[in-house]
Design a protein around this motif. Structure first.
Motif, PDB file in Angstrom:
ATOM      1  N   UNK A  15       0.832  -1.198   0.000  1.00  0.00           N
ATOM      2  CA  UNK A  15       0.000   0.000   0.000  1.00  0.00           C
ATOM      3  C   UNK A  15       0.876   1.261   0.000  1.00  0.00           C
ATOM      4  N   UNK A  16       0.538   2.276  -0.814  1.00  0.00           N
ATOM      5  CA  UNK A  16      -0.587   2.329  -1.745  1.00  0.00           C
ATOM      6  C   UNK A  16      -0.269   1.634  -3.071  1.00  0.00           C
ATOM      7  N   UNK A  17      -1.246   0.943  -3.598  1.00  0.00           N
ATOM      8  CA  UNK A  17      -1.116   0.230  -4.866  1.00  0.00           C
ATOM      9  C   UNK A  17      -1.806   1.050  -5.957  1.00  0.00           C
ATOM     10  N   UNK A  18      -1.127   1.224  -7.077  1.00  0.00           N
ATOM     11  CA  UNK A  18      -1.748   1.892  -8.217  1.00  0.00           C
ATOM     12  C   UNK A  18      -2.815   0.966  -8.797  1.00  0.00           C
ATOM     13  N   UNK A  19      -4.065   1.385  -8.759  1.00  0.00           N
ATOM     14  CA  UNK A  19      -5.167   0.487  -9.126  1.00  0.00           C
ATOM     15  C   UNK A  19      -5.671   0.682 -10.551  1.00  0.00           C
ATOM     16  N   UNK A  20      -4.900   1.337 -11.390  1.00  0.00           N
ATOM     17  CA  UNK A  20      -5.376   1.600 -12.751  1.00  0.00           C
ATOM     18  C   UNK A  20      -5.751   0.313 -13.482  1.00  0.00           C
ATOM     19  N   UNK A  21      -4.893  -0.710 -13.417  1.00  0.00           N
ATOM     20  CA  UNK A  21      -5.208  -1.980 -14.079  1.00  0.00           C
ATOM     21  C   UNK A  21      -6.456  -2.621 -13.480  1.00  0.00           C
ATOM     22  N   UNK A  22      -6.519  -2.646 -12.161  1.00  0.00           N
ATOM     23  CA  UNK A  22      -7.666  -3.259 -11.487  1.00  0.00           C
ATOM     24  C   UNK A  22      -8.966  -2.564 -11.858  1.00  0.00           C
ATOM     25  N   UNK A  23      -8.964  -1.261 -11.882  1.00  0.00           N
ATOM     26  CA  UNK A  23     -10.210  -0.542 -12.143  1.00  0.00           C
ATOM     27  C   UNK A  23     -10.599  -0.606 -13.615  1.00  0.00           C
ATOM     28  N   UNK A  24      -9.615  -0.568 -14.509  1.00  0.00           N
ATOM     29  CA  UNK A  24      -9.956  -0.788 -15.919  1.00  0.00           C
ATOM     30  C   UNK A  24     -10.493  -2.199 -16.113  1.00  0.00           C
ATOM     31  N   UNK A  25      -9.908  -3.160 -15.399  1.00  0.00           N
ATOM     32  CA  UNK A  25     -10.411  -4.534 -15.468  1.00  0.00           C
ATOM     33  C   UNK A  25     -11.852  -4.616 -15.024  1.00  0.00           C
ATOM     34  N   UNK A  26     -12.215  -3.832 -14.004  1.00  0.00           N
ATOM     35  CA  UNK A  26     -13.603  -3.820 -13.538  1.00  0.00           C
ATOM     36  C   UNK A  26     -14.544  -3.318 -14.624  1.00  0.00           C
ATOM     37  N   UNK A  27     -14.136  -2.281 -15.329  1.00  0.00           N
ATOM     38  CA  UNK A  27     -14.958  -1.757 -16.425  1.00  0.00           C
ATOM     39  C   UNK A  27     -15.103  -2.812 -17.519  1.00  0.00           C
ATOM     40  N   UNK A  28     -14.002  -3.483 -17.837  1.00  0.00           N
ATOM     41  CA  UNK A  28     -14.043  -4.526 -18.870  1.00  0.00           C
ATOM     42  C   UNK A  28     -14.959  -5.674 -18.454  1.00  0.00           C
ATOM     43  N   UNK A  29     -14.894  -6.086 -17.204  1.00  0.00           N
ATOM     44  CA  UNK A  29     -15.725  -7.187 -16.726  1.00  0.00           C
ATOM     45  C   UNK A  29     -17.189  -6.790 -16.610  1.00  0.00           C
ATOM     46  N   UNK A  30     -17.446  -5.517 -16.338  1.00  0.00           N
ATOM     47  CA  UNK A  30     -18.836  -5.054 -16.324  1.00  0.00           C
ATOM     48  C   UNK A  30     -19.445  -5.181 -17.720  1.00  0.00           C
ATOM     49  N   UNK A  79     -14.378   4.380 -20.536  1.00  0.00           N
ATOM     50  CA  UNK A  79     -15.435   4.060 -19.589  1.00  0.00           C
ATOM     51  C   UNK A  79     -15.051   4.395 -18.165  1.00  0.00           C
ATOM     52  N   UNK A  80     -13.826   4.057 -17.787  1.00  0.00           N
ATOM     53  CA  UNK A  80     -13.369   4.373 -16.426  1.00  0.00           C
ATOM     54  C   UNK A  80     -13.266   5.877 -16.231  1.00  0.00           C
ATOM     55  N   UNK A  81     -12.771   6.566 -17.236  1.00  0.00           N
ATOM     56  CA  UNK A  81     -12.661   8.023 -17.145  1.00  0.00           C
ATOM     57  C   UNK A  81     -14.045   8.655 -17.017  1.00  0.00           C
TER      58      UNK A  81
END
Length: 204
Positions: A93-108, A163-165
């Motif tokens: 921590x802190x972890x840069x979550x850009x990949x994780x959050x883009x992945x969430x958009x893709x999975x949605x 989408x994330x933006x």
């Protein structure tokens, strides 16, 4: 279009926030008691901070005597109250979550956001890993039953980035300045400590 109404709570989240993890674990109980449903909205916390000139509590309160110690006490109390004994502070921590959050958009987009959310929070706060490392990211998602390579590739797609933006900008536009943020209709609530108010709003 954002969902609204007395029986829907929008949960604007970023995997990088331990308080978002806590909210994720407590919200199902609120849903059971109120008959509400949850809409998970992936946002980028770093983008929200930049847009609102905000900072994380660890930065904002670093020079305030006793403040961070009290914050840790409140976290310990919350964990004990809700029996969140699987929580482990992420050593990276802190972890840069850009990949994780883009992945969430893709999975949605694929209709798989719910299991992805479970996996994301698990690998951040239950069996914590350095999830901003692409190799670690891929291996963790593979272990959770996803195609890690495909999701990693999807994080680079233009529509996923956009989408994330868009989610992040819309969240700020509605009043958010951090995560977790909740919306019940037009009402906004911030932080895990407002979950009781969220429940009251859903039950009203």
């Amino acid at each position: 279009m954002p969902l609204s109404g007395p029986k829907v709570v929008e949960f604007h989240f970023d995997f990088g926030s331990p308080n978002a993890y806590f909210a994720h674990k407590v919200l199902p109980g609120i849903v059971a008691r109120t008959g509400a449903s949850i809409r998970y909205v992936p946002v980028l916390l770093g983008g929200i901070f930049k847009a609102t000139n905000n900072r994380s509590p660890f930065e904002a309160f670093s020079g305030v005597k006793n403040k961070l110690a009290y914050e840790r006490l409140e976290i310990a109390r919350f964990i004990a109250k809700h029996k969140l004994d699987r929580f482990t502070m992420n050593p990276f921590f802190p972890v840069n979550t850009l990949l994780l959050m883009r992945g969430a958009v893709a999975m949605e987009k694929e209709g798989r956001l719910a299991p992805y959310v479970e996996a994301g929070f698990h690998h951040m706060w239950e069996e914590p890993k350095k999830m901003d490392d692409p190799a670690v990211f891929k291996a963790a998602l593979d272990a959770s039953g996803f195609d890690g390579a495909a999701i990693l590739e999807a994080t680079q797609a233009a529509d996923v980035k956009a989408g994330l933006m868009a989610n992040t900008e819309a969240s700020v536009g509605r009043g958010s300045f951090g995560a977790p943020t909740f919306f019940v209709g037009r009402e906004i609530f911030f932080g895990k400590d407002r979950l009781r108010d969220v429940e009251d709003a859903l039950a009203a």
